[in-house]
Enzyme design. Structure first.
Site, PDB file in Angstrom:
ATOM      1  N   HIS A 199       0.975  -0.825   0.060  1.00 27.56           N
ATOM      2  CA  HIS A 199       0.206   0.272  -0.221  1.00 27.56           C
ATOM      3  C   HIS A 199       0.990   1.572  -0.121  1.00 27.56           C
ATOM      4  O   HIS A 199       0.237   2.552   0.388  1.00 27.56           O
ATOM      5  CB  HIS A 199      -0.849  -0.128   1.294  1.00 27.56           C
ATOM      6  CG  HIS A 199      -0.067   0.240   2.463  1.00 27.56           C
ATOM      7  ND1 HIS A 199       0.903  -0.658   3.290  1.00 27.56           N
ATOM      8  CD2 HIS A 199      -0.058   1.635   3.289  1.00 27.56           C
ATOM      9  CE1 HIS A 199       0.662  -0.024   4.315  1.00 27.56           C
ATOM     10  NE2 HIS A 199       0.967   0.839   4.355  1.00 27.56           N
TER      11      HIS A 199
HETATM   12  C1  UD1 Z   1      -2.045   5.212   5.368  1.00 28.21           C
HETATM   13  C2  UD1 Z   1      -0.767   6.111   6.720  1.00 28.21           C
HETATM   14  C3  UD1 Z   1       0.511   4.851   6.043  1.00 28.21           C
HETATM   15  C4  UD1 Z   1      -0.673   3.433   6.816  1.00 28.21           C
HETATM   16  C5  UD1 Z   1      -1.157   2.881   6.126  1.00 28.21           C
HETATM   17  C6  UD1 Z   1      -1.684   1.767   7.278  1.00 28.21           C
HETATM   18  C7  UD1 Z   1      -0.724   8.749   6.681  1.00 28.21           C
HETATM   19  C8  UD1 Z   1       0.697   9.629   6.097  1.00 28.21           C
HETATM   20  N1  UD1 Z   1      -0.387   6.981   5.692  1.00 28.21           N
HETATM   21  O1  UD1 Z   1      -2.005   5.204   4.954  1.00 28.21           O
HETATM   22  O2  UD1 Z   1       0.845   5.551   7.024  1.00 28.21           O
HETATM   23  O3  UD1 Z   1       0.132   2.163   6.954  1.00 28.21           O
HETATM   24  O4  UD1 Z   1      -2.782   4.259   6.332  1.00 28.21           O
HETATM   25  O5  UD1 Z   1      -3.541   1.125   6.169  1.00 28.21           O
HETATM   26  O6  UD1 Z   1      -1.484   8.798   7.224  1.00 28.21           O
HETATM   27  N2  UD1 Z   1      -9.558   5.117   1.049  1.00 28.21           N
HETATM   28  C9  UD1 Z   1     -10.442   3.858   1.866  1.00 28.21           C
HETATM   29  N3  UD1 Z   1     -11.175   3.552   2.815  1.00 28.21           N
HETATM   30  C10 UD1 Z   1     -10.515   4.351   3.416  1.00 28.21           C
HETATM   31  C11 UD1 Z   1      -9.442   4.602   3.778  1.00 28.21           C
HETATM   32  C12 UD1 Z   1      -8.156   4.756   2.977  1.00 28.21           C
HETATM   33  O7  UD1 Z   1     -11.229   3.650   0.286  1.00 28.21           O
HETATM   34  O8  UD1 Z   1     -11.250   4.109   5.078  1.00 28.21           O
HETATM   35  C13 UD1 Z   1      -8.453   4.451   0.284  1.00 28.21           C
HETATM   36  C14 UD1 Z   1      -8.839   6.185  -0.355  1.00 28.21           C
HETATM   37  O9  UD1 Z   1      -9.284   6.149  -1.696  1.00 28.21           O
HETATM   38  C15 UD1 Z   1      -7.608   6.681   0.303  1.00 28.21           C
HETATM   39  C16 UD1 Z   1      -6.275   6.039   0.011  1.00 28.21           C
HETATM   40  O10 UD1 Z   1      -7.259   4.426   0.147  1.00 28.21           O
HETATM   41  O11 UD1 Z   1      -7.861   8.408  -0.605  1.00 28.21           O
HETATM   42  C17 UD1 Z   1      -5.339   6.340   1.236  1.00 28.21           C
HETATM   43  O12 UD1 Z   1      -5.660   6.580   2.580  1.00 28.21           O
HETATM   44  P1  UD1 Z   1      -5.118   7.936   3.074  1.00 28.21           P
HETATM   45  O13 UD1 Z   1      -5.956   7.213   4.735  1.00 28.21           O
HETATM   46  O14 UD1 Z   1      -4.572   8.640   2.790  1.00 28.21           O
HETATM   47  O15 UD1 Z   1      -3.334   6.678   3.249  1.00 28.21           O
HETATM   48  P2  UD1 Z   1      -3.484   5.512   3.440  1.00 28.21           P
HETATM   49  O16 UD1 Z   1      -2.562   4.600   2.376  1.00 28.21           O
HETATM   50  O17 UD1 Z   1      -4.234   4.218   3.651  1.00 28.21           O
END
Ligand code: UD1
Length: 364
Positions: free
Chosen positions: A205
């Site tokens: 991820h």
């Molecule tokens: C975040 C953390 C990372 C951690 C990871 C664990 C930061 C900078 N990054 O990364 O350190 O290892 O979580 O999983 O805080 N999305 C969904 N559903 C959700 C959450 C996210 O669909 O519940 C999708 C969205 O399109 C979003 C993307 O995933 O844009 C990324 O989510 P985000 O919370 O920005 O960062 P992670 O890659 O999950």
């Protein structure tokens, strides 16, 4: 009596915080769970709460997805107004996600004592947002709970007073030890027609591996080669899903994200994990399962010195050859990490109780 706020933002925070929340409540704290809503929905949030038998959050800011600035600023505004109303006596954050940093900044500016669980980890890679989140959070915290010896060394080097630092072990491993039996009883491998000790689990991820389509295709192509001999199961994080549609042909089993119980059971009976996650590097060490991490560095060097984890660069042939090598690692050659004994939450509660007596009911 003032409350203690336990902050949860993303999936791994729930797992790291659950044992501490339970233990502080039992010790007589008026504990409130604050969910920032960085992760949301069943798979990344509510299922994990249920798996770990946590009550629903007392408040959810629903900040959702978006840019780093969006997540951090929304979280700060909402946490600040909540703290001004609630007037907590202590804020506890964990890990290195955007919510961790945002709530730490607020607590610090409002002069509320701040505790960081999983302090001191350093990848020395400033391009990772998690690295700045960790460094800033550590420097804002009043008490720093460390999971491995490298954490103490890093914090001392940065000039943080040793009086604030406590090597307590790993609360993520507390959750693992508490849950493993239940996870194995679910036999999650059966649903995917896999044979225990005879499959590889993949999770990816990190933006550098999955947002860059060239890099993502390179990794999938290496995995496709390995798949000719070994079954591969890949539970897909939502970030990774976006580019998965661009992958044409693969016999890898792609599944939606699994809940914590099923995922833990699945990795516990795997022959090898290929990942870029921080937490999974630790969980595989505790389970004595070989782990190959597709990253240039790790903030968790204990996983390397204990011989469960190996780093590999983005190179197709290197990934294939390292997978083959790691499949031959024997469990008995993997050492146990000091203090990863399932009791980190007890050490943490003892220290908090000693330093913040006013925040606990007098239990006779
Ligand atoms: C975040 C953390 C990372 C951690 C990871 C664990 C930061 C900078 N990054 O990364 O350190 O290892 O979580 O999983 O805080 N999305 C969904 N559903 C959700 C959450 C996210 O669909 O519940 C999708 C969205 O399109 C979003 C993307 O995933 O844009 C990324 O989510 P985000 O919370 O920005 O960062 P992670 O890659 O999950």
């Amino acid at each position: 009596m003032k409350s203690i706020l336990a902050v949860i933002g993303a999936r791994p925070n729930i797992i790291k915080m659950a044992p501490v929340i339970r233990s502080l409540k039992t010790a007589g704290a008026r504990l409130k769970i604050v969910h920032t809503g960085q992760h949301y929905g069943k798979a990344l949030s509510s299922d994990i709460f249920q798996n770990l038998q946590l009550p629903k959050p007392d408040i959810n800011f629903k900040i959702g997805s978006g840019s780093h600035a969006h997540q951090i600023s929304e979280c700060m505004k909402k946490f600040e107004s909540f703290c001004l109303k609630e007037k907590p006596g202590l804020v506890i954050v964990s890990g290195d996600v955007n919510s961790t940093l945002a709530c730490s900044l607020v607590a610090s500016r409002l002069e509320i004592p701040l505790i960081h669980i999983e302090s001191g980890l350093r990848s020395f890679d400033p391009s990772m947002p998690e690295e700045t989140n960790r460094i800033l959070t550590d420097h804002l915290s009043n008490l720093l709970f460390v999971t491995e010896a490298s954490g103490i060394k890093n914090l001392k080097k940065e000039g943080i007073s040793t009086k604030k630092i406590h090597f307590v072990g790993n609360t993520m491993i507390d959750s693992l030890k508490e849950t493993l039996k239940k996870s194995l009883a679910l036999k999650p491998w059966k649903k995917f027609n896999l044979t225990p000790n005879n499959y590889i689990v993949v999770t990816l991820h990190r933006p550098s591996n999955v947002d860059n389509i060239k890099n993502f295709k390179l990794i999938i192509s290496a995995l496709n080669t390995v798949q000719k001999k070994y079954d591969i199961i890949f539970p897909v994080h939502p970030r990774t899903q976006k580019n998965l549609v661009k992958i044409k042909k693969s016999k890898i089993i792609f599944s939606p994200p699994l809940d914590y119980l099923h995922f833990l059971g699945l990795i516990a009976k795997a022959s090898l994990i290929v990942t870029d996650s921080g937490g999974i590097q630790e969980e595989t060490l505790a389970l004595k399962i070989p782990c190959l991490t597709i990253r240039e560095n790790t903030e968790r060097p204990i996983t390397i010195t204990c011989n469960s984890n190996t780093l590999v660069k983005l190179n197709k042939n290197k990934i294939i050859s390292q997978i083959k090598k790691k499949l031959n690692v024997k469990k008995r050659t993997i050492a146990a990490a000091p203090k990863w004994d399932g009791r980190a939450h007890q050490r943490i509660t003892r220290i908090i109780k000693l330093k913040f007596q006013d925040l606990f009911k007098k239990i006779r």
